[in-house]
Enzyme design. Structure first.
Site, PDB file in Angstrom:
ATOM      1  N   LYS A 241       2.444  -3.656   6.501  1.00 47.47           N
ATOM      2  CA  LYS A 241       2.824  -3.472   5.179  1.00 47.47           C
ATOM      3  C   LYS A 241       4.399  -3.190   5.120  1.00 47.47           C
ATOM      4  O   LYS A 241       5.116  -4.191   4.301  1.00 47.47           O
ATOM      5  CB  LYS A 241       2.136  -2.473   4.561  1.00 47.47           C
ATOM      6  CG  LYS A 241       0.521  -2.816   4.423  1.00 47.47           C
ATOM      7  CD  LYS A 241       0.220  -4.094   3.596  1.00 47.47           C
ATOM      8  CE  LYS A 241      -1.227  -4.434   3.458  1.00 47.47           C
ATOM      9  NZ  LYS A 241      -1.655  -5.424   2.886  1.00 47.47           N
TER      10      LYS A 241
ATOM     11  N   SER B 295       0.870  -1.323  -0.101  1.00 42.81           N
ATOM     12  CA  SER B 295       0.106   0.043  -0.001  1.00 42.81           C
ATOM     13  C   SER B 295       0.918   1.095  -0.078  1.00 42.81           C
ATOM     14  O   SER B 295       1.860   1.258   0.561  1.00 42.81           O
ATOM     15  CB  SER B 295      -0.951   0.026   1.432  1.00 42.81           C
ATOM     16  OG  SER B 295      -1.341   1.331   1.434  1.00 42.81           O
TER      17      SER B 295
ATOM     18  N   TYR C 134      -1.505  -1.057  10.927  1.00 45.95           N
ATOM     19  CA  TYR C 134      -1.856  -1.440   9.659  1.00 45.95           C
ATOM     20  C   TYR C 134      -0.576  -1.159   8.787  1.00 45.95           C
ATOM     21  O   TYR C 134      -0.197  -2.281   8.104  1.00 45.95           O
ATOM     22  CB  TYR C 134      -3.256  -1.014   9.257  1.00 45.95           C
ATOM     23  CG  TYR C 134      -3.487  -0.943   7.891  1.00 45.95           C
ATOM     24  CD1 TYR C 134      -3.611  -2.179   7.089  1.00 45.95           C
ATOM     25  CD2 TYR C 134      -2.978  -0.064   7.117  1.00 45.95           C
ATOM     26  CE1 TYR C 134      -3.581  -2.243   5.684  1.00 45.95           C
ATOM     27  CE2 TYR C 134      -3.070  -0.038   5.665  1.00 45.95           C
ATOM     28  CZ  TYR C 134      -3.337  -1.085   5.140  1.00 45.95           C
ATOM     29  OH  TYR C 134      -3.558  -1.359   3.573  1.00 45.95           O
TER      30      TYR C 134
HETATM   31  C1  UD1 Z   1      -6.942   5.189   3.834  1.00 39.91           C
HETATM   32  C2  UD1 Z   1      -5.827   4.586   4.923  1.00 39.91           C
HETATM   33  C3  UD1 Z   1      -4.673   4.031   4.342  1.00 39.91           C
HETATM   34  C4  UD1 Z   1      -5.313   2.962   3.312  1.00 39.91           C
HETATM   35  C5  UD1 Z   1      -6.345   3.319   2.500  1.00 39.91           C
HETATM   36  C6  UD1 Z   1      -7.021   2.099   1.590  1.00 39.91           C
HETATM   37  C7  UD1 Z   1      -6.259   6.329   6.652  1.00 39.91           C
HETATM   38  C8  UD1 Z   1      -5.451   7.242   7.596  1.00 39.91           C
HETATM   39  N1  UD1 Z   1      -5.531   5.865   5.648  1.00 39.91           N
HETATM   40  O1  UD1 Z   1      -6.226   6.035   3.008  1.00 39.91           O
HETATM   41  O2  UD1 Z   1      -3.899   3.590   5.223  1.00 39.91           O
HETATM   42  O3  UD1 Z   1      -4.193   2.271   2.756  1.00 39.91           O
HETATM   43  O4  UD1 Z   1      -7.458   4.053   3.149  1.00 39.91           O
HETATM   44  O5  UD1 Z   1      -7.790   1.527   2.473  1.00 39.91           O
HETATM   45  O6  UD1 Z   1      -7.270   5.951   7.195  1.00 39.91           O
HETATM   46  N2  UD1 Z   1     -12.258  11.677   3.987  1.00 39.91           N
HETATM   47  C9  UD1 Z   1     -13.181  12.443   4.139  1.00 39.91           C
HETATM   48  N3  UD1 Z   1     -14.415  11.957   4.507  1.00 39.91           N
HETATM   49  C10 UD1 Z   1     -14.760  10.702   4.933  1.00 39.91           C
HETATM   50  C11 UD1 Z   1     -13.469   9.807   4.443  1.00 39.91           C
HETATM   51  C12 UD1 Z   1     -12.424  10.417   3.672  1.00 39.91           C
HETATM   52  O7  UD1 Z   1     -13.248  13.693   3.903  1.00 39.91           O
HETATM   53  O8  UD1 Z   1     -15.695  10.247   5.448  1.00 39.91           O
HETATM   54  C13 UD1 Z   1     -11.158  12.346   2.833  1.00 39.91           C
HETATM   55  C14 UD1 Z   1      -9.763  11.843   3.778  1.00 39.91           C
HETATM   56  O9  UD1 Z   1      -9.531  12.921   4.742  1.00 39.91           O
HETATM   57  C15 UD1 Z   1      -8.971  11.883   2.554  1.00 39.91           C
HETATM   58  C16 UD1 Z   1      -9.711  11.313   1.559  1.00 39.91           C
HETATM   59  O10 UD1 Z   1     -10.996  11.454   1.802  1.00 39.91           O
HETATM   60  O11 UD1 Z   1      -8.317  13.102   2.218  1.00 39.91           O
HETATM   61  C17 UD1 Z   1      -9.424   9.972   1.270  1.00 39.91           C
HETATM   62  O12 UD1 Z   1      -9.737   9.202   2.316  1.00 39.91           O
HETATM   63  P1  UD1 Z   1      -9.710   7.474   2.394  1.00 39.91           P
HETATM   64  O13 UD1 Z   1     -10.669   7.100   1.391  1.00 39.91           O
HETATM   65  O14 UD1 Z   1     -10.208   7.122   3.927  1.00 39.91           O
HETATM   66  O15 UD1 Z   1      -8.430   7.074   2.002  1.00 39.91           O
HETATM   67  P2  UD1 Z   1      -6.888   7.498   2.621  1.00 39.91           P
HETATM   68  O16 UD1 Z   1      -6.991   8.212   3.909  1.00 39.91           O
HETATM   69  O17 UD1 Z   1      -5.998   8.095   1.539  1.00 39.91           O
END
Ligand code: UD1
Length: 336
Positions: A152, A124, A148
């Protein structure tokens, strides 16, 4: 001879199985079904018009795993099985380290006994930790911000050490960025248990009327619109990357880490807008403080994937959102 796909009933694994079968490979699907439904295997069969063995085995069951290798002629392994919820890993670190790391060690032992030495591993972009320099390149130092993520990092290290110690081994460590979307048939996709942690499943549930609004985590990042930027890629492109990686490990010894991303980043609000276009629905949202552990921008330098594997992501954001919506709206109908 067959390809063993561990975690084959999961979100990414199921798409990998479909593409392997479409390419004429024989597969053995292994899953403990802790975070996947048994019907996924039937859907893979339906889509591919092929049948294949399904092993309900946990990687922690060392003997059960030995029986899988004894009972099938496994040529290579695509290893995706593992726990993957970042927040849960912070509260349950021992569970995560034991499951992901011990499970992988068992797999390596069982492979060695069976004389099988090639593996494509599901790593990842989380292994780049809180690196502030984008795009991320494979030669950057690794770190982790959660148990997690550390699993990895450690597994990558174990596999790299193994390849250095014994020249028979061959590994491709695929560092996924943010896979989203679903199979265009609408039959396979991401169906998280409970409240989704990740952005796309959350938005899809808002669109389907299962949740009232999205919470945007922070609009004060140093990005175009203040919201976090990620490198989203279509899960079918990601699956096809595994076939390219398989071809690579068949021909090359050693351990290579390769980013799978598009190289293009989109903000949370750009994703919301794209999903609204794809679904024709409004996604209400509120802005809340940043989520602990998030960084402003993550994006891949995808050059190595193209150079080494001949892989490039081809599907754009509109396809990702349209396919995600097709799956999510079907899944919501099934619930009603
Ligand atoms: C997350 C994990 C990462 C993992 C990946 C795939 C965290 C901190 N990181 O990545 O380790 O490999 O998922 O499973 O959890 N967001 C919102 N509202 C929400 C959800 C997300 O604003 O309800 C934003 C987040 O702040 C981020 C973006 O959307 O900027 C993407 O978030 P997300 O889909 O959770 O992925 P990652 O955080 O990049």
């Amino acid at each position: 001879m067959s390809i063993l796909v561990t975690g084959g009933a999961g979100y990414i694994g199921s798409h990998v199985c479909v593409e392997l079968l479409a390419a004429g490979e024989d597969i053995v699907l292994l899953d403990n079904f802790s975070n996947a439904e048994r019907t996924v295997a039937d859907r893979i069969s339906e889509l591919s018009g092929r049948t294949f063995p399904v092993c309900d085995v946990d990687l922690l069951d060392r003997e059960g795993l030995g029986r899988v290798f004894a009972g099938h002629d496994i040529e290579s392994v695509i290893h995706l099985a593992g726990r993957k919820a970042v927040g849960e890993s912070v509260s349950l670190p021992v569970l995560y380290y034991h499951n992901n790391i011990t499970g992988t060690l068992h797999l390596c032992q069982a492979m060695a006994e069976a004389g099988c030495h090639s593996m494509v591993f599901s790593s990842s972009a989380t292994v780049y930790g809180a690196n502030p320099i984008v795009p991320f390149r494979e030669d950057f130092a690794l770190s982790a911000t959660s148990p997690y993520g550390m699993t990895k990092v450690v597994i990558e290290r174990i596999l790299t050490d193994l390849a250095a110690a014994e020249p028979d081994w061959r590994f491709c460590l695929l560092r996924y960025f943010n896979p989203i979307g679903a199979h265009p048939s609408g039959l396979l996709g991401e169906r998280p248990d409970g409240v989704p942690n990740n952005l796309l499943p959350y938005i899809a549930q808002v669109a389907a009327g299962q949740r009232t609004h999205l919470t945007v985590f922070g609009d004060d990042y140093p990005t175009r619109d203040g919201t976090g930027v990620r490198d989203y890629l279509h899960v079918v492109d990601l699956a096809l990357g595994h076939l390219k990686a398989l071809a690579y490990v068949r021909a090359h010894a050693g351990a290579e880490a390769v980013n799978l991303g598009t190289g293009t980043g989109y903000s949370v609000l750009e994703i919301v807008a794209a999903f609204e276009r794809a679904s024709g629905l409004k996604i209400p949202y509120i802005v809340a403080p940043r989520r602990a552990g998030d960084i402003a921008v993550m994006s891949a330098d995808p050059a190595k994937a193209e150079r080494l594997l001949g892989w490039k992501a081809l599907r754009g954001l509109d396809d990702m959102c349209a396919d995600a919506w097709r799956f999510a709206s079907r899944a919501a109908e099934e619930l009603n």
